[in-house]
Design an enzyme around this catalytic site. Structure first.
Site, short mmCIF file in Angstrom:
data_model
loop_
_atom_site.label_atom_id
_atom_site.label_comp_id
_atom_site.label_asym_id
_atom_site.label_seq_id
_atom_site.Cartn_x
_atom_site.Cartn_y
_atom_site.Cartn_z
N CYS A 129 -11.00 0.42 11.27
CA CYS A 129 -9.84 -0.39 11.69
C CYS A 129 -10.30 -1.51 12.60
CB CYS A 129 -8.82 0.49 12.39
SG CYS A 129 -9.54 1.49 13.69
N GLU A 173 -1.09 3.95 14.75
CA GLU A 173 -2.43 3.33 14.84
C GLU A 173 -2.72 2.75 13.46
OE1 GLU A 173 -4.35 3.08 17.46
OE2 GLU A 173 -3.54 4.56 18.86
P1 NAD Z 1 -3.30 5.03 4.23
O1 NAD Z 1 -2.19 4.31 4.90
O2 NAD Z 1 -3.44 4.90 2.77
O3 NAD Z 1 -3.20 6.60 4.55
C1 NAD Z 1 -3.23 7.07 5.88
C2 NAD Z 1 -2.54 8.40 5.96
O4 NAD Z 1 -1.14 8.20 5.79
C3 NAD Z 1 -2.95 9.40 4.88
O5 NAD Z 1 -3.01 10.69 5.42
C4 NAD Z 1 -1.83 9.29 3.89
O6 NAD Z 1 -1.70 10.45 3.09
C5 NAD Z 1 -0.64 9.12 4.83
N1 NAD Z 1 0.57 8.55 4.23
C6 NAD Z 1 0.68 7.44 3.48
N2 NAD Z 1 1.97 7.25 3.11
C7 NAD Z 1 2.68 8.27 3.64
C8 NAD Z 1 4.06 8.65 3.61
N3 NAD Z 1 4.95 7.94 2.94
N4 NAD Z 1 4.44 9.77 4.26
C9 NAD Z 1 3.54 10.49 4.96
N5 NAD Z 1 2.22 10.20 5.01
C10 NAD Z 1 1.79 9.09 4.37
O7 NAD Z 1 -4.65 4.54 4.96
P2 NAD Z 1 -6.17 4.87 4.60
O8 NAD Z 1 -6.57 4.09 3.40
O9 NAD Z 1 -6.43 6.33 4.63
O10 NAD Z 1 -6.90 4.27 5.89
C11 NAD Z 1 -7.20 2.92 6.05
C12 NAD Z 1 -6.19 2.23 6.93
O11 NAD Z 1 -6.06 2.92 8.17
C13 NAD Z 1 -6.61 0.82 7.32
O12 NAD Z 1 -5.50 -0.03 7.29
C14 NAD Z 1 -7.13 0.98 8.74
O13 NAD Z 1 -7.11 -0.20 9.50
C15 NAD Z 1 -6.20 2.02 9.26
N6 NAD Z 1 -6.77 2.72 10.41
C16 NAD Z 1 -6.27 2.43 11.64
C17 NAD Z 1 -6.83 3.03 12.75
C18 NAD Z 1 -6.32 2.68 14.13
O14 NAD Z 1 -6.63 3.44 15.04
N7 NAD Z 1 -5.57 1.62 14.33
C19 NAD Z 1 -7.86 3.95 12.62
C20 NAD Z 1 -8.33 4.25 11.33
C21 NAD Z 1 -7.77 3.63 10.24
#
Ligand code: NAD
Length: 509
Positions: free
Chosen positions: A294, A260
């Site tokens: 998102c 997502e």
């Molecule tokens: P992010 O990608 O920085 O982090 C999201 C999660 O991924 C965190 O828990 C982070 O620790 C983890 N993560 C990152 N790299 C990783 C790795 N290499 N290994 C394991 N885990 C890892 O995102 P954010 O800043 O927290 O959230 C914003 C983003 O999330 C935006 O792009 C938004 O559109 C998206 N989002 C999407 C949805 C959806 O349902 N499509 C919902 C909410 C947020």
């Protein structure tokens, strides 16, 4: 700020970052949790390390082996009680979301309500995990498909939905007979601790390891989760950047991932649109959660005959949005989650200008007074563009709305689809033909396509997710539960012959 409500959620000044049925004595680095509201310290968390991870995973797996034997409606009964516990704590959870993620209180409460809603949905689902019976081509044979629990579900969550993402996944996973292992964003660990405590209390000693939690760095704890063969499904919510790492890495061990990821959502406003309705939908979609959903509306594709009028109305509406402390009832726009997000906002505004965009309103840091000076507050921004500038194709997680005039519905649909992401979209029109065209196979290419409502604020009853760089995953309602289970096809021969499929004769007469 009065933080006494934290105690009701079991949040202390110092907290453990791992739960495996008991709170572990973690020895990892100390994470200082600051509120985006004013930069003040809320609490600390001693993070988990790889050893903690292994213990949490083991406990989750062992508990799953027993849990899967419990009839699904009995599992649903536990989820019913967890949902009720969410109800009891709704007010405090809403406040915690506001405090830790910076959402306005109304949206924090809305997020807590989503957790309650998905629990309700899951309870009903626990009596509807249906399969199929299929006509067999062979005499005296029956064929069926059944669904079985899959194992431990790894849940990686983003900061902007610090409780709901876990609930969407875990409530379904629990009724499906799975255990869960949550790795939350390091920006919102307290929300994760609070939710885990609520669920664990209901599950009791026998079952609480079903809601495992590890709060730790991506490179150690995150990687351990991605590579764990005992976790057949990873549900990961976050940026496309993260998805590019998670997807291939999990696939390499033939694990499944439910992704997502980011969105870049457009609203089309056609010549005949009800503009009063459109303005309300656009403002909520574009500035709600300070543009950090998102599903946030980032692009407006507006018919050239009404674009100036709509723009004027939006500027007026933006002027009435109060920016400030999200716990204050008057506030409609809270802070961005951190200074890095504010820098991304500054950068996007500067890029838009360089590329020929005209900033119509906003584009600056907001003046919020001394008490909030350490928060990252920005003004909601509208940028008028003659065409889809390169920056418009990117997701900037901030309240920036790009307006692009269009001449025809075909052009608007083409522009709607002309971005790498494919999450949410909407059209405002009174013309049923235009609306249906937008929803047709030749219309929006997004996972969500709405008519006369905005791009954000989905209900849990439908399947939620998007196409292309949004990752293709679906969670929440409809038949999304199927991803949390493994499918089995069975053929039963109840006759005394052994006919082969396709009429094959193998030996004999
Ligand atoms: P992010 O990608 O920085 O982090 C999201 C999660 O991924 C965190 O828990 C982070 O620790 C983890 N993560 C990152 N790299 C990783 C790795 N290499 N290994 C394991 N885990 C890892 O995102 P954010 O800043 O927290 O959230 C914003 C983003 O999330 C935006 O792009 C938004 O559109 C998206 N989002 C999407 C949805 C959806 O349902 N499509 C919902 C909410 C947020």
């Amino acid at each position: 700020m009065n933080l006494s409500f934290l105690a009701t959620l079991g949040i202390g000044k110092t907290n453990s970052g791992a739960f495996s049925g008991t709170w572990r004595k973690t020895k990892g680095e100390t994470l200082t949790v600051r509120s985006p509201i004013d930069g003040g310290t809320i609490a600390t968390v001693t993070m988990a390390d790889a050893k903690d991870y292994a213990e949490v995973s083991k406990a989750a797996h062992e508990t799953y082996l027993r849990w899967r034997e419990l009839p699904a409606p009995k599992r649903g009964e536990y989820v019913r009680q967890i949902g009720n516990a969410f109800r009891e704590h709704k007010e405090a959870l809403g406040k915690l979301v506001a405090l830790e993620a910076g959402k306005i209180l109304q949206e924090g409460l809305g997020e807590a309500q989503e957790c309650i809603d998905i629990a309700d949905f899951a309870i009903g689902l626990s009596r509807q995990l249906y399969g199929l019976t299929i006509a067999s081509e062979r005499p005296n044979h029956s064929m069926r498909e059944t669904w079985h629990p899959i194992g431990t579900v790894g849940i990686i969550s983003a900061f902007n939905f610090p409780i709901a993402v876990w609930a969407w996944n875990s409530m379904l996973a629990l009724v499906c007979g799975d255990s869960c292992l949550w790795k939350p964003s390091l920006k919102t660990p307290l929300c994760a601790i609070a939710m885990t405590k609520i669920a664990a209390q209901v599950l009791g000693k026998e079952w609480s390891a079903l809601v495992g939690l590890v709060i730790g760095p991506d490179l150690t704890v995150g990687s351990a989760l991605l590579d764990d063969p005992k976790v057949p499904l990873i549900s990961a919510t976050g940026s496309t950047r993260m998805g590019r790492i998670v997807g291939p890495r999990v696939a390499q061990r033939f694990g499944r991932s439910l992704l997502e990821l980011g969105g870049n959502n457009a609203i089309l406003v056609l010549e005949d649109a009800d503009l009063d309705l459109a303005v309300r939908g656009i403002v909520f979609g574009a500035v709600g959660t300070a543009g950090q959903r998102c599903t946030t509306t980032r692009r407006l594709l507006v018919h050239e005959s009404i674009v100036d009028d709509l723009q004027k109305r939006l500027v007026k509406a933006y002027g009435q949005c109060t920016i400030g402390n999200p716990l204050d009832k008057k506030t409609l726009i809270g802070p961005l989650v951190d200074e890095a997000s504010a820098k991304a906002f500054d950068h996007a505004v500067a890029s838009a200008k360089e590329q020929g965009g005209q900033v119509i309103c906003g584009g600056t840091r907001a003046k919020v007074g001394k008490a909030l000076k350490n928060g990252a507050y920005v003004t909601p921004t509208i940028v008028r563009c003659k065409s889809m500038l390169p920056i418009v194709r990117e997701e900037t997680f901030a309240p920036i709305l790009y307006i692009v005039p269009i001449k025809t519905l075909d052009e608007a649909i083409a522009l709607n689809n002309d971005v790498p992401q494919g999450l949410s979209s909407a059209v405002f029109t009174r013309d049923v033909r235009a609306a249906e065209r937008f929803l047709s196979a030749t219309g929006s290419d997004c996972g969500i396509a709405n008519v006369n409502i905005g791009t954000s604020g989905a209900e849990i009853g439908g399947a939620f997710g998007g196409e292309k760089e949004t990752g293709g995953g679906r969670e929440s309602g409809s038949d999304s539960w199927k991803v949390y289970m493994r499918r089995q096809t069975s053929t039963v021969n109840w006759g005394n012959q052994l006919p082969l499929a396709q009429g094959i004769k193998f030996g004999g007469d």
